[in-house]
Scaffold this motif. Structure first.
Motif: not given
Length: 335
Positions: A113-135
Motif C-alpha cells: 500500500x505504501x509503495x504505490x504512494x511512494x511512487x506517486x510522490x516521486x512522479x506525481x505528474x501522472x501514473x506512468x511510473x505506477x503503471x510500469x511498476x504494476x506491469x
C-alpha cells in the motif's frame, strides 16, 4: 447224530472266543502304550483340574490375569500420553507458524500500500511510473515464479526459507533508505534528471525482487511446511490453510488503515523509517520462529529427493523448461 453235531458247534464257538481273547491279550501285551495312554488320560486329567482349582483358590490365575490387564492398560496409557505430547508439540508449532505468517503478511500489505504512494510522490505528474511498476511486477511473477518453485524444491526447507526471508526484507529496507534520501533531498535530485531516473529504476527493481521473494516465502510455508506438519491429515491441512487465509485477509483489510494513519499524521520520510524498522524487527522475529519450528519438528528435515531420471531430465531441459514452463502452465490452466 444231531446231538453230536450240536456239541461240535459249541466246541468251535468256544475255541473262536478263546482265540479272540488270546488275540486281545497279545495286542495288549505287544502295545503297552495303549494301556498307558488310557491310564494317563484317566489319571492326569483330574490332577490338572485339581492343580487349576488350587491355583484359582490361591489367586495365582487371578493375579496373572490382573497383571496382563495392567500391562495392556499401561501400554494404552503410554500410547495416549505420547499422542498428547505430539499434539501439544504440533499445537505450539502451529501457533508459531500463525505468528510468523502474521508478521509476514502485515509487513507485505503495509509495503504494497505504501509503495504505490511512494511512487506517486516521486512522479506525481501522472501514473506512468505506477503503471510500469504494476506491469513489470506481474510479468516477473509469470516468468520467474516457476523457476523459484523449482529452486525451492532443490534446496533444504530451512535454507530456502532463510534466503527468501532475508532477500525480501533486505530489499524493502534498502528501498526505504533510498526513498528516505529521495524525500530528504527531493529538490536537488529532481534537478538531476539522470540520477532521478536511476533512482526510480533501482527502487522498482528492488520492489520486484521483494515481491518475488515474498511469493517464494509463501510457497515455502503454505505449500510445503504446513503440508509436512499436517502429515497426511486432510482435515488438519484444511484448517491450517483456512487460518492462513484468514490471517492474510485480516492484514489485507487493516494494513491500509494503519498506513493511511501514518501518512495522515506523519510525513513520507517518517513512514519510510517506520517501515524499515518494522521489516528489520520482523525479519529477526520470523527468522527465529522458522528456526524454532524447524528444530521442534524433525520431519521438516526429511525432504524427498528427486529420482536420478528426473534429475537428468530436469538438468537436460532446464533452459527450455524455464522459457516455456509458464506458457505451458497457462495453457493447461485455460484448457
Amino acid at each position: 447224530m444231531e446231538n453230536g453235531q450240536h456239541n461240535r458247534r459249541r466246541r468251535r464257538r468256544g475255541s473262536a472266543s478263546s482265540s479272540d481273547g488270546e488275540a486281545e491279550t497279545m495286542i495288549t501285551a505287544e502295545n503297552p502304550a495303549v494301556n498307558l495312554d488310557k491310564t494317563n488320560t484317566a489319571v492326569t486329567t483330574p490332577i490338572k483340574n485339581k492343580e487349576y482349582d488350587e491355583s484359582v483358590e490361591n489367586g495365582t490365575v487371578i493375579d496373572e490375569t490382573a497383571k496382563l490387564t495392567a500391562d495392556a492398560n499401561g501400554g494404552n496409557s503410554a500410547a495416549e500420553n505420547k499422542k498428547k505430547e505430539n499434539d501439544e508439540v504440533t499445537t505450539q508449532i502451529v501457533w508459531k507458524l500463525y505468528l510468523s505468517r502474521l508478521l509476514t503478511a502485515l509487513g507485505d500489505r503495509l509495503w504494497m500500500f505504501a509503495f504505490g504512494l511512494f511512487l506517486f510522490k516521486m512522479h506525481n505528474k501522472d501514473l506512468r511510473l505506477l503503471a510500469f511498476y504494476g506491469f513489470a511486477m506481474n510479468t516477473s511473477n509469470i516468468l520467474l515464479l516457476s523457476a523459484i518453485g523449482k529452486w525451492i524444491d532443490d534446496k533444504k526447507r530451512l535454507t530456502a526459507a532463510r534466503i527468501l526471508l532475508i532477500i525480501q526484507n533486505t530489499c524493502v529496507i534498502i528501498n526505504c533508505i533510498i526513498l528516505a534520501l529521495f524525500f530528504l533531498y527531493n529538490e536537488d535530485i529532481q534537478e538531476r534528471i539522470v540520477l532521478y531516473r536511476v533512482l526510480e529504476a533501482i527502487v522498482i527493481v528492488f520492489a520486484i525482487l521483494s515481491n518475488l521473494a515474498s511469493n517464494g516465502s509463501q510457497i515455502v510455508v503454505e505449500k510445503d511446511w504446513i503440508v509436512c506438519i499436517a502429515n497426511g491429515d486432510d482435515n488438519f491441512l484444511a484448517i491450517l490453510n483456512s487460518n492462513f487465509r484468514t490471517i492474510d485477509l485480516c492484514c489485507l483489510t487493516f494494513a491500509p488503515v494503519v498506513a493511511g494513519l501514518l501518512f495522515s499524521y506523519t510525513s513520507y520520510m517518517v513512514v519510510t523509517v517506520v517501515l524499515a524498522a518494522w521489516n528489520l524487527i520482523s525479519m529477526v522475529a520470523e527468522y527465529t520462529l522458522l528456526f524454532i519450528i524447524y528444530r521442534d519438528y524433525p520431519q521438516l528435515k526429511e525432504k524427498p529427493e528427486l529420482e536420478e531420471e528426473e534429475k537428468k531430465q530436469k538438468k537436460k531441459n532446464w533452459v527450455m523448461d524455464k522459457i516455456t514452463g509458464s506458457a505451458l502452465g497457462w495453457k493447461k490452466y485455460f484448457t
